[in-house]
Design an enzyme around this catalytic site. Structure first.
Site, mmCIF file in Angstrom:
data_model
loop_
_atom_site.group_PDB
_atom_site.id
_atom_site.type_symbol
_atom_site.label_atom_id
_atom_site.label_comp_id
_atom_site.label_asym_id
_atom_site.label_seq_id
_atom_site.Cartn_x
_atom_site.Cartn_y
_atom_site.Cartn_z
ATOM 1 N N ALA A 12 0.834 -1.203 0.000
ATOM 2 C CA ALA A 12 0.000 0.000 0.000
ATOM 3 C C ALA A 12 0.871 1.256 0.000
ATOM 4 O O ALA A 12 1.963 1.278 0.579
ATOM 5 C CB ALA A 12 -0.904 0.003 1.233
ATOM 6 N N ALA A 15 1.703 2.503 3.416
ATOM 7 C CA ALA A 15 2.749 1.686 4.032
ATOM 8 C C ALA A 15 4.118 2.092 3.514
ATOM 9 O O ALA A 15 5.088 2.206 4.279
ATOM 10 C CB ALA A 15 2.500 0.208 3.760
ATOM 11 N N TYR A 58 0.508 -13.463 0.683
ATOM 12 C CA TYR A 58 0.423 -13.157 2.106
ATOM 13 C C TYR A 58 0.715 -14.399 2.944
ATOM 14 O O TYR A 58 1.401 -14.319 3.979
ATOM 15 C CB TYR A 58 -0.972 -12.621 2.451
ATOM 16 N N LEU A 74 -4.008 -3.584 4.660
ATOM 17 C CA LEU A 74 -4.952 -4.055 3.650
ATOM 18 C C LEU A 74 -6.269 -3.273 3.722
ATOM 19 O O LEU A 74 -6.504 -2.526 4.676
ATOM 20 C CB LEU A 74 -5.214 -5.550 3.857
ATOM 21 N N HIS A 79 -9.254 -6.629 7.475
ATOM 22 C CA HIS A 79 -8.408 -6.490 8.668
ATOM 23 C C HIS A 79 -8.616 -7.600 9.689
ATOM 24 O O HIS A 79 -7.648 -8.152 10.219
ATOM 25 C CB HIS A 79 -8.652 -5.123 9.313
ATOM 26 N N LYS A 97 -5.924 1.028 11.186
ATOM 27 C CA LYS A 97 -7.277 1.360 11.615
ATOM 28 C C LYS A 97 -8.163 1.543 10.389
ATOM 29 O O LYS A 97 -7.673 1.927 9.321
ATOM 30 C CB LYS A 97 -7.275 2.585 12.526
ATOM 31 N N ARG A 165 -10.592 4.733 -0.299
ATOM 32 C CA ARG A 165 -11.434 5.383 0.706
ATOM 33 C C ARG A 165 -12.805 5.754 0.149
ATOM 34 O O ARG A 165 -13.699 6.119 0.907
ATOM 35 C CB ARG A 165 -10.724 6.619 1.250
#
Length: 323
Positions: A12, A15, A58, A74, A79, A97, A165
């Site tokens: 990401a 990240a 993963y 992720l 999550h 979060k 988002r």
């Protein structure tokens, strides 16, 4: 174990830009592995950690015996499952979060954490920043008198339809992305829990883009605005009987602006406390590493995260719809 070897599930952008440097620079740990099928994205992480091991899945990273802890950035809806899989693989885990979509889901994470004896936590970085710790301590010490009202705002403009988002099916929306900060920040600084919550939400394509929140905490009222369709703004203000405490850059310290706490008492001159050198992502990872290596209590346990998520659940449940 002399240090914590970290792996990251997924390449990401957040990240790469924020957490990977923190994982590699924070005392007590290093970035050691990444799971991604994208060679181009892996190169960005190798620039931080040249000896990085890259796994193409993963599951392969979770099976790597050289990895002690995993950071999960992720999509929100993934999550809980991957936090549980990480604990089952015998790794400590720090998950972005919101760590869950509903507060009740955190109960199974707490149970898995306790059964495994491993550390599992939500990546809620602001509580590690000294400006928030200073604000909490000032309020507790009575520096502004009895608390009467708290207000919060966190907004930015994100109209990109391809941004995660802005996708309802992966748990997007403003409240899950940034609402946790205005609510969790109030809970952290005051040590109080909200009672009745009233709210109003504007929706786009099944996800929230603007919310106004009103709540009654024990002894004080609360109001907040959260939006991903407004000009960038952030602030937390604590109003007391004898003074006001204001965090001017409470959430994106060093990105939005300088981290400061302004304290004004009565007619006296405002005192400005500056925290420009603090790097909250590194402080978060350093606290996690110390907990893993020494057994020290982690400052932001899952129980705290559950309290914030429970409040956000109420915001959704009690909301009227705005045009």
């Amino acid at each position: 174990m002399s240090h914590v070897s970290w792996g990251v599930l997924g390449a990401a952008q957040f990240a790469r830009n924020f957490m990977a440097p923190a994982l590699h620079l924070a005392p007590g740990g290093k970035l050691a592995a990444l799971a991604t099928r994208s060679a181009d994205k892996a190169d960005g992480f190798r620039a931080i950690a040249p000896d990085l091991t890259v796994h193409d899945s993963y599951d392969a990273l979770l099976a790597d015996p050289a990895i002690d802890a995993v950071y999960i950035p992720l999509p929100n809806t993934m999550h809980v499952d991957w936090t549980l899989k990480t604990l089952a693989a015998g790794k400590h885990v720090l998950t972005e979060k919101p760590i869950s979509m509903q507060a009740e889901e955190i109960d199974q994470l707490i149970a898995a954490r306790d059964d495994s004896g491993l550390l599992a936590a939500e990546a809620y970085m602001i509580v590690h920043h000294p400006q928030w710790q200073f604000a909490r301590d000032q309020i507790k010490a009575g520096a502004i008198g009895d608390l009467v009202h708290v207000s919060g705002m966190f907004c930015f403009d994100n109209p990109d339809p391809d941004n995660i988002r802005n996708k309802a099916n992966t748990g997007g929306g403003a409240l899950r992305d940034i609402g946790c900060y205005v609510m969790g920040g109030a809970r952290f600084a005051t040590g109080k829990e909200p009672g009745e919550i009233r709210s109003a939400i504007r929706w786009e394509n099944g996800y929230d883009v603007f919310s106004q929140i009103d709540a009654q905490f024990p002894g004080f009222t609360y109001h907040a605005v959260v939006s991903t369709r407004l000009s960038p703004a952030q602030e937390m203000v604590f109003y007391g009987r004898s003074g006001t405490l204001r965090l001017t850059t409470p959430f994106n310290a060093q990105v939005f602006g300088e981290a400061k706490v302004e304290v004004q008492r009565g007619g006296a001159e405002t005192q400005v406390h500056r925290f420009g050198g603090a790097r909250q992502y590194e402080l978060q990872v350093a606290a996690f590493n110390a907990s893993v290596l020494t057994g020290a209590a982690y400052p932001c346990p899952l129980e705290f995260s559950k309290g914030t998520q429970a409040a956000i659940d109420q915001v959704f449940a009690n909301a009227r719809t705005l045009d």
